[in-house]
Design a protein around this motif. Structure first.
Motif, mmCIF file in Angstrom:
data_model
loop_
_atom_site.group_PDB
_atom_site.id
_atom_site.type_symbol
_atom_site.label_atom_id
_atom_site.label_comp_id
_atom_site.label_asym_id
_atom_site.label_seq_id
_atom_site.Cartn_x
_atom_site.Cartn_y
_atom_site.Cartn_z
ATOM 1 N N MET A 1 -0.377 12.637 -26.481
ATOM 2 C CA MET A 1 -0.490 13.126 -25.100
ATOM 3 C C MET A 1 -0.650 11.937 -24.152
ATOM 4 O O MET A 1 -1.485 11.057 -24.380
ATOM 5 C CB MET A 1 -1.686 14.061 -24.968
ATOM 6 N N TYR A 2 0.135 11.928 -23.111
ATOM 7 C CA TYR A 2 0.070 10.867 -22.114
ATOM 8 C C TYR A 2 -0.153 11.488 -20.737
ATOM 9 O O TYR A 2 0.802 11.785 -20.019
ATOM 10 C CB TYR A 2 1.351 10.036 -22.116
ATOM 11 N N PRO A 3 -1.397 11.721 -20.347
ATOM 12 C CA PRO A 3 -1.646 12.304 -19.026
ATOM 13 C C PRO A 3 -1.159 11.381 -17.918
ATOM 14 O O PRO A 3 -1.124 10.159 -18.081
ATOM 15 C CB PRO A 3 -3.161 12.470 -18.993
ATOM 16 N N LEU A 4 -0.784 11.974 -16.794
ATOM 17 C CA LEU A 4 -0.282 11.201 -15.669
ATOM 18 C C LEU A 4 -1.401 10.353 -15.060
ATOM 19 O O LEU A 4 -2.488 10.852 -14.752
ATOM 20 C CB LEU A 4 0.300 12.124 -14.600
ATOM 21 N N VAL A 5 -1.114 9.083 -14.869
ATOM 22 C CA VAL A 5 -2.035 8.155 -14.215
ATOM 23 C C VAL A 5 -1.443 7.769 -12.865
ATOM 24 O O VAL A 5 -0.282 7.342 -12.781
ATOM 25 C CB VAL A 5 -2.262 6.891 -15.056
ATOM 26 N N SER A 6 -2.223 7.937 -11.828
ATOM 27 C CA SER A 6 -1.812 7.491 -10.496
ATOM 28 C C SER A 6 -2.345 6.079 -10.269
ATOM 29 O O SER A 6 -3.555 5.866 -10.212
ATOM 30 C CB SER A 6 -2.355 8.431 -9.422
ATOM 31 N N VAL A 7 -1.433 5.134 -10.185
ATOM 32 C CA VAL A 7 -1.807 3.751 -9.882
ATOM 33 C C VAL A 7 -1.662 3.568 -8.382
ATOM 34 O O VAL A 7 -0.565 3.708 -7.829
ATOM 35 C CB VAL A 7 -0.918 2.749 -10.642
ATOM 36 N N LEU A 8 -2.767 3.259 -7.725
ATOM 37 C CA LEU A 8 -2.778 3.166 -6.264
ATOM 38 C C LEU A 8 -2.796 1.704 -5.839
ATOM 39 O O LEU A 8 -3.621 0.919 -6.314
ATOM 40 C CB LEU A 8 -3.996 3.887 -5.697
ATOM 41 N N MET A 9 -1.893 1.369 -4.947
ATOM 42 C CA MET A 9 -1.781 -0.005 -4.461
ATOM 43 C C MET A 9 -1.823 0.017 -2.936
ATOM 44 O O MET A 9 -0.874 0.456 -2.284
ATOM 45 C CB MET A 9 -0.474 -0.634 -4.945
ATOM 46 N N THR A 10 -2.941 -0.405 -2.368
ATOM 47 C CA THR A 10 -3.041 -0.517 -0.918
ATOM 48 C C THR A 10 -2.581 -1.913 -0.505
ATOM 49 O O THR A 10 -2.774 -2.892 -1.236
ATOM 50 C CB THR A 10 -4.483 -0.273 -0.448
ATOM 51 N N ALA A 11 -1.986 -2.004 0.682
ATOM 52 C CA ALA A 11 -1.383 -3.273 1.077
ATOM 53 C C ALA A 11 -1.537 -3.522 2.571
ATOM 54 O O ALA A 11 -1.412 -2.603 3.386
ATOM 55 C CB ALA A 11 0.099 -3.281 0.714
ATOM 56 N N TYR A 12 -1.782 -4.780 2.900
ATOM 57 C CA TYR A 12 -1.762 -5.226 4.295
ATOM 58 C C TYR A 12 -1.396 -6.701 4.316
ATOM 59 O O TYR A 12 -2.150 -7.546 3.836
ATOM 60 C CB TYR A 12 -3.119 -4.998 4.970
ATOM 61 N N ASN A 13 -0.224 -6.987 4.831
ATOM 62 C CA ASN A 13 0.276 -8.365 4.935
ATOM 63 C C ASN A 13 0.201 -9.099 3.595
ATOM 64 O O ASN A 13 -0.412 -10.164 3.481
ATOM 65 C CB ASN A 13 -0.499 -9.139 6.011
ATOM 66 N N ARG A 14 0.856 -8.539 2.610
ATOM 67 C CA ARG A 14 0.810 -9.108 1.263
ATOM 68 C C ARG A 14 2.208 -9.482 0.759
ATOM 69 O O ARG A 14 2.496 -9.402 -0.426
ATOM 70 C CB ARG A 14 0.162 -8.115 0.297
ATOM 71 N N GLU A 15 3.082 -9.912 1.657
ATOM 72 C CA GLU A 15 4.434 -10.254 1.259
ATOM 73 C C GLU A 15 4.479 -11.351 0.193
ATOM 74 O O GLU A 15 5.395 -11.411 -0.619
ATOM 75 C CB GLU A 15 5.268 -10.688 2.469
#
Length: 284
Positions: A1-15
């Protein structure tokens, strides 16, 4: 079983860093994840870079804020887009190791009584779980381990929503209050293997020493008053006095280092630190 993982990436001026961060998530050995990128009104090419990945990979969703919300409000916004049972954070200037998600999920699934898992920065042979009361007492009176930012955690989304996500009033110390709050309401799984590569650079909020001066005092003062920390009144009183003495020491060091009386006075006012607090910390 592989439950869904939400990977969250917040960004501000990270080019400069975001491509590497995204690539690290896409290289993950874990097969079932979504990558949610929430840009906080960047003024550089961060959005264009993120959208170029979104066009090529359906697991990626990019959202844009109309205005800059700030670090933790943006994290809370990102949580609202998540569809997974579990949530992890990979900031846009960090990277996750190839088996990082897999490692966290496999271990947390073994302990359904734990609402979160957290990297443990001290020596341990294997993962272990602490009950809520054990974790709080260990943190305050043995080793301070509840100091890890969101990137060093895995959370059950349901639990995260139940405790109303992250606070937003303690600046860079929001995670410190959050960790105490989370551990007040759940057992915690401690993970001794480092699964995130934390990048240090000048543009990080952790470098905002003035804000830390103020908020390191405020978050603990409020936590001791507000949270069900499983501590005795005597322990709370002792920790409160220690917190006040530490603030006196830190604000004194700040003044000696800067000789800026205006900002020193402002820090005391913003911390809502009174003469009574100082006398209590020193004499009572």
């Amino acid at each position: 079983m592989y439950p869904l993982v939400s990977v969250l990436m917040t960004a501000y001026n990270r080019e400069e860093f975001i491509s590497e961060a995204i690539e690290s998530v896409l290289s993950s050995s874990y097969p079932n994840f979504e990558l949610i990128i929430v840009d906080d009104a960047s003024k550089d090419n961060t959005v264009a870079i993120a959208k170029s990945y979104e066009e090529k990979d359906k697991r990626i969703k990019v959202y844009l804020n109309d205005k800059n919300l700030g670090d933790y409000p943006n994290r809370n916004k990102a949580i609202t887009y998540a569809k997974g049972e579990f949530i992890m954070f990979v900031d846009s200037d960090d990277t996750i190791v190839e088996d990082g998600i897999d490692y966290c999920i496999k271990n947390l699934l073994r302990y359904p009584e734990a609402g979160l898992g957290m990297y443990y920065p001290f020596e341990a042979k294997e993962t272990f779980i602490l009950k809520s009361s054990e974790a709080i007492k260990s943190h305050f009176f043995v080793k301070q381990f509840l100091i890890i930012g969101p990137g060093g955690t895995i959370l059950r989304k349901k639990f995260l929503e139940e405790i109303n996500k992250y606070p937003i009033k303690y600046g860079p110390a929001n995670d410190m209050y959050f960790n105490l709050k989370a551990c007040s309401y759940t057992n915690i799984l401690l993970l001794p293997t480092l699964f995130l590569n934390y990048r240090k650079h000048d543009g990080q909020e952790i470098n905002n020493h003035y804000s830390y001066l103020i908020n390191s005092y405020r978050y603990l003062r409020d936590a001791l008053l507000e949270l069900p920390l499983h501590l005795t009144q005597q322990e709370i009183k002792w920790l409160s006095k220690k917190n006040k003495r530490r603030f006196i020491t830190n604000v004194s060091r700040y003044f000696i280092k800067t000789y800026n009386i205006t900002k020193t006075y402002k820090a005391i006012k913003l911390a809502d630190f009174s003469i009574t607090d100082a006398l209590t910390g020193i004499f009572h």
